[in-house]
Design a protein around this motif. Structure first.
Motif, PDB file in Angstrom:
ATOM      1  N   GLU A 165       0.936  -1.184  -0.043  1.00  0.00           N
ATOM      2  CA  GLU A 165      -0.005   0.080   0.034  1.00  0.00           C
ATOM      3  C   GLU A 165       0.867   1.320   0.114  1.00  0.00           C
ATOM      4  OE1 GLU A 165      -3.633   1.971  -0.357  1.00  0.00           O
ATOM      5  OE2 GLU A 165      -3.332  -0.264  -0.505  1.00  0.00           O
ATOM      6  N   TYR A 166       2.004   1.155   0.752  1.00  0.00           N
ATOM      7  CA  TYR A 166       3.015   2.495   0.909  1.00  0.00           C
ATOM      8  C   TYR A 166       3.411   2.716  -0.411  1.00  0.00           C
ATOM      9  CZ  TYR A 166       6.272  -0.935   2.095  1.00  0.00           C
ATOM     10  OH  TYR A 166       7.060  -2.196   2.128  1.00  0.00           O
ATOM     11  N   ASP A 167       4.011   1.448  -1.373  1.00  0.00           N
ATOM     12  CA  ASP A 167       4.384   1.674  -2.434  1.00  0.00           C
ATOM     13  C   ASP A 167       3.344   2.402  -3.464  1.00  0.00           C
ATOM     14  OD1 ASP A 167       6.918   0.450  -1.450  1.00  0.00           O
ATOM     15  OD2 ASP A 167       6.161  -1.357  -2.530  1.00  0.00           O
ATOM     16  N   LYS A 168       2.256   2.144  -3.481  1.00  0.00           N
ATOM     17  CA  LYS A 168       1.108   2.352  -4.409  1.00  0.00           C
ATOM     18  C   LYS A 168       1.006   4.027  -3.917  1.00  0.00           C
ATOM     19  CE  LYS A 168      -1.289  -1.425  -4.746  1.00  0.00           C
ATOM     20  NZ  LYS A 168      -2.783  -2.207  -4.402  1.00  0.00           N
ATOM     21  N   ARG A 169       1.027   4.481  -2.561  1.00  0.00           N
ATOM     22  CA  ARG A 169       1.034   5.822  -2.304  1.00  0.00           C
ATOM     23  C   ARG A 169       2.109   6.875  -2.875  1.00  0.00           C
ATOM     24  NH1 ARG A 169      -1.167   3.929   2.939  1.00  0.00           N
ATOM     25  NH2 ARG A 169       0.842   4.047   3.748  1.00  0.00           N
ATOM     26  N   GLN A 170       3.357   5.917  -2.839  1.00  0.00           N
ATOM     27  CA  GLN A 170       4.447   6.645  -3.462  1.00  0.00           C
ATOM     28  C   GLN A 170       4.466   7.079  -4.852  1.00  0.00           C
ATOM     29  OE1 GLN A 170       7.150   8.198  -1.356  1.00  0.00           O
ATOM     30  NE2 GLN A 170       8.168   8.587  -3.348  1.00  0.00           N
ATOM     31  N   SER A 171       3.938   5.924  -5.530  1.00  0.00           N
ATOM     32  CA  SER A 171       3.779   6.133  -6.839  1.00  0.00           C
ATOM     33  C   SER A 171       2.916   7.279  -7.394  1.00  0.00           C
ATOM     34  CB  SER A 171       3.089   4.862  -7.452  1.00  0.00           C
ATOM     35  OG  SER A 171       4.019   3.728  -7.464  1.00  0.00           O
ATOM     36  N   LEU A 172       1.905   7.205  -6.740  1.00  0.00           N
ATOM     37  CA  LEU A 172       0.694   8.538  -6.795  1.00  0.00           C
ATOM     38  C   LEU A 172       1.539   9.911  -6.635  1.00  0.00           C
ATOM     39  CD1 LEU A 172      -2.419   6.929  -5.336  1.00  0.00           C
ATOM     40  CD2 LEU A 172      -2.048   7.615  -7.740  1.00  0.00           C
ATOM     41  N   ARG A 173       2.176   9.869  -5.358  1.00  0.00           N
ATOM     42  CA  ARG A 173       3.023  11.189  -5.012  1.00  0.00           C
ATOM     43  C   ARG A 173       3.669  11.700  -6.256  1.00  0.00           C
ATOM     44  NH1 ARG A 173       4.640   9.493  -0.450  1.00  0.00           N
ATOM     45  NH2 ARG A 173       2.664   9.970   0.671  1.00  0.00           N
ATOM     46  N   GLU A 174       4.650  10.533  -6.827  1.00  0.00           N
ATOM     47  CA  GLU A 174       5.504  10.871  -7.729  1.00  0.00           C
ATOM     48  C   GLU A 174       4.966  11.269  -9.118  1.00  0.00           C
ATOM     49  OE1 GLU A 174       8.157   7.084  -8.290  1.00  0.00           O
ATOM     50  OE2 GLU A 174       8.903   7.575  -6.373  1.00  0.00           O
ATOM     51  N   LYS A 175       3.751  10.622  -9.387  1.00  0.00           N
ATOM     52  CA  LYS A 175       2.923  11.193 -10.510  1.00  0.00           C
ATOM     53  C   LYS A 175       2.309  12.623 -10.321  1.00  0.00           C
ATOM     54  CE  LYS A 175      -0.959   9.149 -13.157  1.00  0.00           C
ATOM     55  NZ  LYS A 175      -1.920   7.936 -13.256  1.00  0.00           N
TER      56      LYS A 175
END
Length: 150
Positions: free
Chosen positions: A128-138
């Motif tokens: 879940e935290y990897d997905k949040r990081q991906s969204l933040r980078e996007k």
């Protein structure tokens, strides 16, 4: 009249999985299935690949029934065989033997010769935290692009 290129993507694949390696595979189809794909009537949502008797099969791809198919029409969610070299199959099998790795279809397209091809990725599920990081980078990338366009 030239038709737009067919490029059906699985957008959830890169969001839910960290892809390690990708392969381009042929796919065994019937006549009405390729006609539906050429019309863009396919979806890769919830699809996955599995090994059965040393062959790689893709399951749960939805290819809509062809409108003019009559009694020759296909089952929309049937299992379809993927065509890969023996060495590629061994490599994929070796990677997926490790815990947590899976095979995900990412893109379905028609090549220059008119053949349907499926790009599959071997990847590991994101936390879940990897997905949040991906969204933040996007989001950050989008903000930077917006700032530099002004």
């Amino acid at each position: 009249m030239k038709q737009a290129p067919i490029n059906i993507r699985n957008k959830r694949a890169t969001f839910d999985y960290e892809l390690i390696e990708t392969f381009t595979a042929g796919i065994v189809l019937t006549g009405t299935e390729i006609k539906s794909i050429r019309l863009g009537k396919a979806s890769l949502v919830d699809s996955f690949c599995v090994f059965e008797k040393n062959d790689l099969w893709v399951k749960n791809i939805h290819i809509a029934e062809y409108f003019y198919g009559s009694y020759n029409n296909h089952n929309a969610r049937r299992d379809r065989k993927l065509l890969l070299n023996r060495s590629e199959l061994r490599k994929i099998a070796r990677i997926t033997k490790q815990s947590g790795f899976t095979i995900i279809p990412t893109r379905l397209f028609i090549n220059n010769k008119g053949l349907a091809k499926l790009i599959i990725g071997v990847g590991k599920g994101k936390k879940e935290y990897d997905k949040r990081q991906s969204l933040r980078e996007k989001e950050d990338k989008r903000d930077m692009d917006r700032m530099f366009k002004k």
